[in-house]
Design an enzyme around this catalytic site. Structure first.
Site, mmCIF file in Angstrom:
data_model
loop_
_atom_site.group_PDB
_atom_site.id
_atom_site.type_symbol
_atom_site.label_atom_id
_atom_site.label_comp_id
_atom_site.label_asym_id
_atom_site.label_seq_id
_atom_site.Cartn_x
_atom_site.Cartn_y
_atom_site.Cartn_z
ATOM 1 N N GLY A 84 0.812 -1.202 0.000
ATOM 2 C CA GLY A 84 0.000 0.000 0.000
ATOM 3 C C GLY A 84 0.849 1.257 0.000
ATOM 4 O O GLY A 84 1.957 1.292 -0.541
ATOM 5 N N SER A 85 0.339 2.287 0.650
ATOM 6 C CA SER A 85 0.982 3.592 0.582
ATOM 7 C C SER A 85 2.341 3.665 1.267
ATOM 8 O O SER A 85 3.078 4.637 1.061
ATOM 9 C CB SER A 85 0.059 4.662 1.165
ATOM 10 O OG SER A 85 -1.090 4.813 0.348
ATOM 11 N N THR A 86 2.704 2.668 2.087
ATOM 12 C CA THR A 86 4.051 2.683 2.661
ATOM 13 C C THR A 86 5.104 2.590 1.565
ATOM 14 O O THR A 86 6.227 3.062 1.740
ATOM 15 C CB THR A 86 4.250 1.532 3.664
ATOM 16 O OG1 THR A 86 4.041 0.273 3.012
ATOM 17 C CG2 THR A 86 3.306 1.657 4.848
ATOM 18 N N PHE A 87 4.738 2.002 0.418
ATOM 19 C CA PHE A 87 5.703 1.866 -0.677
ATOM 20 C C PHE A 87 5.999 3.215 -1.334
ATOM 21 O O PHE A 87 6.986 3.348 -2.061
ATOM 22 C CB PHE A 87 5.200 0.876 -1.727
ATOM 23 C CG PHE A 87 6.236 0.528 -2.761
ATOM 24 C CD1 PHE A 87 7.216 -0.414 -2.492
ATOM 25 C CD2 PHE A 87 6.264 1.165 -3.997
ATOM 26 C CE1 PHE A 87 8.202 -0.718 -3.419
ATOM 27 C CE2 PHE A 87 7.242 0.863 -4.934
ATOM 28 C CZ PHE A 87 8.215 -0.085 -4.643
ATOM 29 N N LYS A 88 5.175 4.211 -1.086
ATOM 30 C CA LYS A 88 5.427 5.534 -1.667
ATOM 31 C C LYS A 88 6.759 6.110 -1.198
ATOM 32 O O LYS A 88 7.319 6.992 -1.851
ATOM 33 C CB LYS A 88 4.273 6.475 -1.328
ATOM 34 C CG LYS A 88 2.979 6.094 -2.054
ATOM 35 C CD LYS A 88 1.774 6.877 -1.555
ATOM 36 C CE LYS A 88 0.506 6.405 -2.272
ATOM 37 N NZ LYS A 88 -0.717 7.007 -1.709
#
Length: 484
Positions: free
Chosen positions: A214-218
């Site tokens: 999810g957004s942690t990969f941003k």
């Protein structure tokens, strides 16, 4: 000697020669194969004929051995706080073999390791029984307890690292199991129950399960943008129109959750508000190969041995629209909690990623160290300058973004929340993520990743901030206390 007797003598000589050849073949060629054969009951009898060495955390044994009163197996393995430590120790069973550290360090624990030859010789001369050596781990007992209690009855996992060395400080997975319940010769019922449990309590979710990050990969996508020069200043507006259409699609728009300011947002604000459009477009602008290259520097698509092997986290080779989705942690992008802790760790350590490990040293029964692990640099995903830019962005997320639940008084904390879609057409409960680090004057002593498999809200990123961030905070606080 007459001819018949001579023939008999030659024949007998050949039989003796064949017997000698066969005996030597078994002893020197097939010895290891026979020793490890699953049907060789003598090996298991020998393994449990004396107490095993112990697995040590913070100077205390989390394992033990107890007499069984049996004929074949004199001792069986015991565990202290077995459910909490199972993701680290694994199990050692008289019937069902062993796994994890119990398996990988079995020769040291049983005393059969060649490096313990001197100890075995002394014990034989003095008439003492053979003793096993000890496995000294890198784990922090207080951090592990904070992780395990924080997860509670939720299904999920926590991984925590020391960014400066790569030491694994916590490795928790829930639901869990007590390895003591399957250690004996008569524990088949308990084993079958664990195998049939739909919640998979024996699955080490911190190392052996991948999730869409999810957004942690941003954080990785932002690193790729900085490293490739797509954007060099976190506070300069990006070229990010709203709406933004996925490349090579018939007008399919990538949406943002909620009414958040994402049009041409700066990298700092895009990470703070978790703008899908900004990071999806960054991934598309860089292209799949550059995104793969950067992800791999963080550990994706690599084999990670701690020494327990983690399953590979995957940044996929994909087409343009799927690459854009992978850049925001969706599509075929998959990561273990350990992998996402490594991402936070590399950023916290000024761009240097240290190889994660959980065994600090191996110790003989006489307390002599027979092996000492030396920290090793794994890669440099970011330059120091770009890492510091990303630190400042992640610290904004915690100061006044979606990660405020991770704030610690008097300590710089950087983080990123994430809520990853789950199931066909996002039909399942989303995965709640949080990755973070804490910094002191001596650098960053801890980086953490938390994933919760179930959530009662579908609001992007809020679930990660509400469910996972408080757990990460408690783990970081536990480590900071031991640093003082």
């Amino acid at each position: 000697m007459n001819k018949p007797v001579r023939r008999i003598a030659i024949f007998c000589g050949l039989l003796v020669l064949a017997l000698m050849i066969r005996d030597n073949w078994i002893q020197f060629v097939q010895a290891d194969e026979l020793k490890t054969n699953k049907h060789n009951h003598r090996v298991d009898i020998a393994r449990y004929s004396q107490p095993r060495g112990n697995i040590i955390v913070d100077g205390d044994a989390v394992t033990g051995s107890t007499e069984t009163g049996g004929i074949d197996y004199k001792y069986k393995r015991t565990y202290k706080n077995g459910e909490m430590w199972a993701p680290v120790t694994g199990y050692s069973s008289q019937v069902f073999d062993s796994n994890q550290l119990e398996k990988l360090e079995d020769k040291v624990l049983t005393g059969d390791d060649d490096r313990l030859f001197f100890n075995r010789t002394v014990d034989m001369i003095t008439g003492k029984g053979k003793k096993g050596g000890d496995v000294i781990t890198t784990l922090n007992a207080q951090a592990q307890e904070a992780a395990f209690k924080g997860l509670g009855d939720k299904k999920g996992a926590v991984a925590a690292l020391d960014p400066r060395t790569g030491k694994i400080l916590a490795l928790a997975s829930t639901p869990s199991y007590d390895p003591s319940t399957i250690a004996g010769a008569n524990d088949s019922k308990a084993w079958t129950s664990l195998q049939n449990d739909k919640n998979q309590p024996m699955l080490n979710r911190a190392l052996k399960q991948t999730y869409p990050p999810g957004s942690t990969f941003k954080v990785v996508t932002a690193a790729a943008a900085l490293q490739n020069g797509l954007y060099t200043d976190p506070d300069v507006k990006t070229d990010s129109p709203l709406p933004w259409v996925l490349p090579d699609t018939a007008g399919v728009q990538l949406s943002n959750e909620g009414n958040i300011p994402c049009q041409n947002a700066t990298l700092r604000d895009a990470l703070k508000y978790s703008c899908n459009t900004v990071f999806g477009k960054i991934s598309a602008d860089l292209g799949n190969q550059k995104m793969m290259d950067e992800a791999q520097k963080f550990g994706f698509n690599n084999t990670i041995d701690t020494p327990v092997r983690a399953v590979k986290s995957v940044y996929p080779k994909d087409n343009r629209p799927q690459n854009a989705m992978a850049g925001i942690g969706q599509a075929s992008n998959r990561a273990t909690p350990l992998q996402m802790a490594m991402v936070a760790s590399a950023v916290a350590n000024n761009g240097k990623l240290m190889e994660p490990y959980m065994v600090d040293k191996l110790r003989a029964p006489n307390l002599n160290v027979i092996e000492q692990h030396k920290p090793k640099e794994m890669s440099q995903p970011l330059s120091a300058a770009n890492a510091q830019k990303l630190q400042s962005m992640m610290e904004t997320v915690v100061q006044n973004g979606t990660g405020t639940a991770a704030q610690i008084d008097g300590v710089k904390v950087g983080g990123k929340t994430g809520t990853a879609q789950h199931g066909v057409d996002n039909s399942g409960n989303p995965y709640a993520w949080f990755i973070s680090y804490a910094k002191t004057d001596n650098g960053s002593p801890v980086a953490v990743a938390v994933v919760i498999e179930g959530s009662d809200t579908t609001r992007d990123d809020i679930a990660g901030g509400k469910l996972a961030a408080p757990i990460a905070k408690s783990v970081m606080e536990a480590v900071l206390k031991t640093e003082k």
